[in-house]
Design an enzyme around this catalytic site. Structure first.
Site, PDB file in Angstrom:
ATOM      1  CG  ASP A 149      -1.720   1.205   1.445  1.00 54.81           C
ATOM      2  OD1 ASP A 149      -1.559   2.161   0.663  1.00 54.81           O
ATOM      3  OD2 ASP A 149      -2.545   1.222   2.389  1.00 54.81           O
ATOM      4  CE1 TYR A 209      -4.907  10.208   5.659  1.00 56.19           C
ATOM      5  CE2 TYR A 209      -4.938   7.813   5.868  1.00 56.19           C
ATOM      6  CZ  TYR A 209      -4.896   9.088   6.447  1.00 56.19           C
ATOM      7  OH  TYR A 209      -4.835   9.208   7.803  1.00 56.19           O
ATOM      8  CD  GLN A 263      -0.815   2.387   5.043  1.00 55.76           C
ATOM      9  OE1 GLN A 263      -1.601   3.318   4.987  1.00 55.76           O
ATOM     10  NE2 GLN A 263      -1.199   1.122   5.021  1.00 55.76           N
ATOM     11  CG  ASN A 278      14.168 -10.707   0.638  1.00 58.77           C
ATOM     12  OD1 ASN A 278      12.999 -10.407   0.800  1.00 58.77           O
ATOM     13  ND2 ASN A 278      14.555 -11.912   0.262  1.00 58.77           N
ATOM     14  CE  LYS A 337      -9.194  -0.678   3.989  1.00 58.89           C
ATOM     15  NZ  LYS A 337      -8.071  -0.562   3.032  1.00 58.89           N
ATOM     16  CE1 TYR A 391      -3.578  -2.112  12.248  1.00 57.31           C
ATOM     17  CE2 TYR A 391      -4.013   0.140  11.535  1.00 57.31           C
ATOM     18  CZ  TYR A 391      -4.235  -1.216  11.417  1.00 57.31           C
ATOM     19  OH  TYR A 391      -5.087  -1.685  10.464  1.00 57.31           O
ATOM     20  CE  LYS A 440      -5.771  -6.567  11.583  1.00 57.13           C
ATOM     21  NZ  LYS A 440      -5.004  -7.237  12.623  1.00 57.13           N
ATOM     22  CG  ASP A 441       0.086  -8.147   7.957  1.00 64.39           C
ATOM     23  OD1 ASP A 441       1.116  -7.515   8.127  1.00 64.39           O
ATOM     24  OD2 ASP A 441      -0.558  -8.659   8.877  1.00 64.39           O
ATOM     25  CG  ASP A 442      -4.384  -4.987   3.558  1.00 64.49           C
ATOM     26  OD1 ASP A 442      -5.175  -5.417   4.421  1.00 64.49           O
ATOM     27  OD2 ASP A 442      -4.168  -3.784   3.399  1.00 64.49           O
ATOM     28  NE  ARG A 487     -10.704   4.492  13.370  1.00 61.40           N
ATOM     29  CZ  ARG A 487      -9.984   5.595  13.073  1.00 61.40           C
ATOM     30  NH1 ARG A 487      -8.704   5.613  13.277  1.00 61.40           N
ATOM     31  NH2 ARG A 487     -10.588   6.650  12.588  1.00 61.40           N
TER      32      ARG A 487
HETATM   33  C1  F6R Z   1      -7.572  -0.672   7.874  1.00 62.63           C
HETATM   34  C2  F6R Z   1      -7.368   0.649   7.306  1.00 62.63           C
HETATM   35  C3  F6R Z   1      -8.326   1.733   7.625  1.00 62.63           C
HETATM   36  C4  F6R Z   1      -7.697   2.744   8.592  1.00 62.63           C
HETATM   37  C5  F6R Z   1      -8.698   3.849   8.972  1.00 62.63           C
HETATM   38  C6  F6R Z   1      -8.084   4.899   9.872  1.00 62.63           C
HETATM   39  O1  F6R Z   1      -6.561  -1.559   7.475  1.00 62.63           O
HETATM   40  O2  F6R Z   1      -6.415   0.886   6.608  1.00 62.63           O
HETATM   41  O3  F6R Z   1      -9.531   1.233   8.125  1.00 62.63           O
HETATM   42  O4  F6R Z   1      -7.235   2.095   9.732  1.00 62.63           O
HETATM   43  O5  F6R Z   1      -9.197   4.476   7.820  1.00 62.63           O
HETATM   44  O6  F6R Z   1      -6.962   5.403   9.235  1.00 62.63           O
HETATM   45  P1  F6R Z   1      -6.100   6.609   9.811  1.00 62.63           P
HETATM   46  O7  F6R Z   1      -5.713   6.246  11.216  1.00 62.63           O
HETATM   47  O8  F6R Z   1      -4.940   6.681   8.862  1.00 62.63           O
HETATM   48  O9  F6R Z   1      -6.965   7.836   9.764  1.00 62.63           O
HETATM   49 MG    MG Z   2      -3.977   2.256   3.136  1.00 67.25          MG
HETATM   50 MG    MG Z   3      -4.794  -2.319   2.091  1.00 71.31          MG
END
Ligand code: F6R
Ligand code: MG
Ligand code: MG
Length: 369
Positions: free
Chosen positions: A11, A90, A94, A104, A132, A233, A236-238, A270
């Site tokens: 991502d 956004y 990341q 690697n 997600k 955090y 997630k690893d997706d 989240r």
């Molecule tokens: C879950 C994910 C989203 C974010 C959520 C809050 O893997 O990526 O649900 O956790 O949108 O994001 P922030 O904290 O960046 O505002």
């Molecule tokens: Mg993202």
């Molecule tokens: Mg993702």
């Protein structure tokens, strides 16, 4: 000639929020990988997406964990990140957790699944891409396709599959691994892989008597744990997975069958909620409702001396409409729990979110009962 199929994903910026990949990122990845193909560094490629994850599907002859291939993926993500930053997407960059590439991409943020094998007369493969959720989301479907005769009739009917399959399982907490033989050790294996936040199926190998060599992995799941890499955090690893199909291995339809059940996975908003995984096409893989529900996309290819013939965007099919409806019903039911378990994940799985900060803040306010 052995072919290597590498799926490397990250991502590197979402649009809007964590919903999807901007077309300009797909464009820059296509340019980078086209140049590599022209130079002969790789055989073929396809740039896919699932939610906010950019997915590089690459074929070559250099084997797994190859420095040049990982560097190509890393450089592609870095180039994409520059575009993402310009567009102020956004979370630009990341999943690139380090500035320094050292041979690697593992441990640096991106997820990786790779298989090297001798191409058979015909070689159908499916690349699964999830958004997600985390690698444990693959435990149930991978177990069912390779070990559950109620899912895969071939385990009963095809003589090549009578010897079952061997599962390599990672303990992501203690950093150790174990191999279970099915069907004989099926119950013991389930005792572990049922704990999907800790034990994850990494690879599957054919058992004795299979047409495919016992030494060649026939399925591989990306198991990088972003939270454990980053110590905080960062999403997630997706995960992604590659599964080879047919002729002694589960048929394409047997490999897809587990996804007709939208099982509950950890992730969603989240990374802190249980929700149903919804099979859908690449176009439909845009987690909207509460940043979800979690998605899985299946891209089918035939390999022809390393050339990727495809993809077929498999879950586009109407046969999965019913599962999507069911997933929406389950999503609605789970949502009604709001901040309560079992919708929200248990405390131990929220280790890397903001919850520990709150616990710290209120620590002094607790008194003995
Ligand atoms: C879950 C994910 C989203 C974010 C959520 C809050 O893997 O990526 O649900 O956790 O949108 O994001 P922030 O904290 O960046 O505002
Ligand atoms: Mg993202
Ligand atoms: Mg993702």
């Amino acid at each position: 000639m052995k072919t290597t199929l590498s799926v490397i994903k990250a991502d590197i910026g979402g649009f809007p929020g964590h919903q999807s990949v901007h077309p300009d990122l797909i464009k820059v990845a296509n340019e980078k990988l086209s140049a590599a193909k022209k130079s002969g560094a790789i055989i073929d490629f396809f740039v896919g997406k699932c939610g906010d994850d950019l997915e590089l599907i690459i074929t070559h002859t250099k084997g797994v964990d190859n420095k040049d291939i990982h560097k190509l993926a890393w450089d592609t993500f870095v180039a994409g990140t520059e575009v993402a930053k310009k567009l102020k997407l956004y979370g630009a960059g990341q999943d690139l957790l380090s500035d320094a590439f050292s041979g690697n991409v593992k441990g640096l943020g991106p997820g990786v699944a790779e298989l090297e094998f001798e191409e058979r007369i015909s070689e159908p493969v499916i690349v699964f891409m999830m958004d997600k959720t985390d690698p444990g989301a693959f435990n149930l479907p991978i177990y069912r396709m390779f070990a559950d005769p109620f899912c895969t009739p071939g385990l009963v009917i095809d003589p090549s599959m009578q010897g079952g399959f061997h599962f390599e399982v990672y303990d992501t907490v203690e950093g150790r691994k174990i191999t279970f033989k099915t069907p004989e050790e099926m119950y013991s294996m389930l005792a572990f892989v049922g704990s999907r936040s800790r034990y994850v199926i990494k690879r599957v190998y054919p058992g004795p008597g299979n047409k495919v060599s016992e030494k060649e992995a026939v399925a591989c799941v990306s198991t990088e744990k972003l939270s454990q890499i980053a110590g905080q955090y960062v999403g997630k690893d997706d995960p992604v997975a590659i599964v080879r199909c047919q002729s002694g291995l589960p048929a394409v339809g047997e490999v897809l069958e587990p996804f007709s059940f939208p099982h509950l996975v950890a992730g969603w908003m989240r990374g802190s909620h249980q929700g149903p995984i919804m099979p859908c096409s690449m176009k439909q893989a845009t987690p909207t409702r509460l940043d979800g529900p979690p998605r899985v996309v299946a891209l089918g290819f035939q390999l022809a001396n390393g050339t990727l013939v495809g993809p077929a965007d498999i879950f586009e099919d109407v046969a999965y409409d019913y599962t999507r409806q069911k997933a929406n019903k389950i999503a609605e039911y789970m949502r009604r729990h709001g901040p309560f378990e079992p919708h929200r994940l248990p405390e131990e799985d929220l280790e890397y979110t903001n919850l520990p900060k709150l616990q710290e803040k209120f620590k002094g306010r607790f008194s003995k009962i």
